[in-house]
Scaffold this motif. Structure first.
Motif: not given
Length: 266
Positions: A97-99, A126-134, A158-165, A169-173
């Motif tokens: 639930k958290i990123g 869990r498998k990522p939602d491919q549409e969301w991931l894209k 690298q920080q962009r990768v961290a933001v994308a990570r 998973s579509r966390p709540e916050i």
């Protein structure tokens, strides 16, 4: 589901603290890091937490994010009360639930950018939602860097990768602890822009601790702490307004405006 009324409209609360206290030590060594703090973090809103060194801003974030225990009061993520969770339940809540985005990028050097982005979901099975991931990868501009390892990427990438990570998973916050602190002003501005866009375009909720008025100007709201208490909040902040308020806090700064890793004036 908890709701909050602000400016005549009711919004869903993604996380909240009520009468939250955090005390270290006893007797003469007793330190009150948080002193009965109550605050809401509303869904699809970008909140910055600011205050002088030792004001409790990082402690507040760590307690609300489930990274640290608290002495009294309550914390909720959505409808879940953190104080009632066992360690395994807390670990699962943070995972599901958290990123998190930290000053250190925390990428695994042997994995590609894409593998780093999907790692938390891989661990959770869990498998990522491919549409969301894209949509997340496109937003942070990493489509042509997905097969690169961290050593092949700039600090900003690298920080962009961290933001994308954090977003994948579509966390709540999402909680960010000085997420632009290791970046130059241009890269920092890019990362803050991505967080701003994730709130506006993807409905994400972001809470960021920062010492930088320019970084705080990207937020919808700035919450100010001093001596372990919330003393003020500002909506639609500009860097100048934030700096002026910081100067008037107990223990506040009189230094000139910095653009440490952010790069946008109000």
């Amino acid at each position: 589901m908890t709701t909050s009324s602000i400016a005549g409209r009711t919004t869903t609360v993604a996380a909240c603290a009520r009468d939250l206290s955090k005390i270290y030590g006893e007797g003469e060594t007793r330190v009150v890091a948080l002193d009965r703090v109550s605050v809401d973090f509303r869904k699809a809103e970008f909140t910055a937490i600011m205050g002088p060194s030792g004001s409790g801003k990082s402690t507040l974030m760590h307690c609300v994010a489930g990274l640290d225990t608290f002495s009294s009061g309550s914390v909720r993520i959505g409808d879940t009360e953190l104080g009632s969770l066992k360690d395994k339940q807390l670990t699962r809540l943070r995972r599901d639930k958290i990123g998190f985005i930290f000053q250190a990028f925390n990428l695994l050097p042997t994995l590609t950018a894409l593998e780093n982005i999907t790692l938390p979901m891989d661990i959770a099975g869990r498998k990522p939602d491919q549409e969301w991931l894209k949509s997340v990868i496109d937003m942070v501009g990493l489509a042509d860097r997905l097969n690169h390892r961290p050593s092949q990427l700039s600090g900003g990438q690298q920080q962009r990768v961290a933001v994308a990570r954090a977003l994948a998973s579509r966390p709540e916050i999402i909680f960010g602890d000085e997420p632009t602190g290791n970046l130059d002003s241009r890269a920092g501005a890019e990362v803050l822009g991505f967080l701003r866009n994730s709130v506006r375009d993807l409905g994400q909720t972001v809470v960021m601790v920062t010492h930088d008025p320019v970084a705080a100007s990207y937020a919808d709201r700035v919450v100010f702490l001093a001596d372990g208490r919330i003393v003020d909040e500002v909506y639609d902040p500009t860097a100048d307004a934030v700096l002026d308020r910081m100067r008037r806090l107990p223990g506040g700064t009189s230094r000139p405006l910095e653009s440490d890793g952010a790069g946008r004036a109000g």
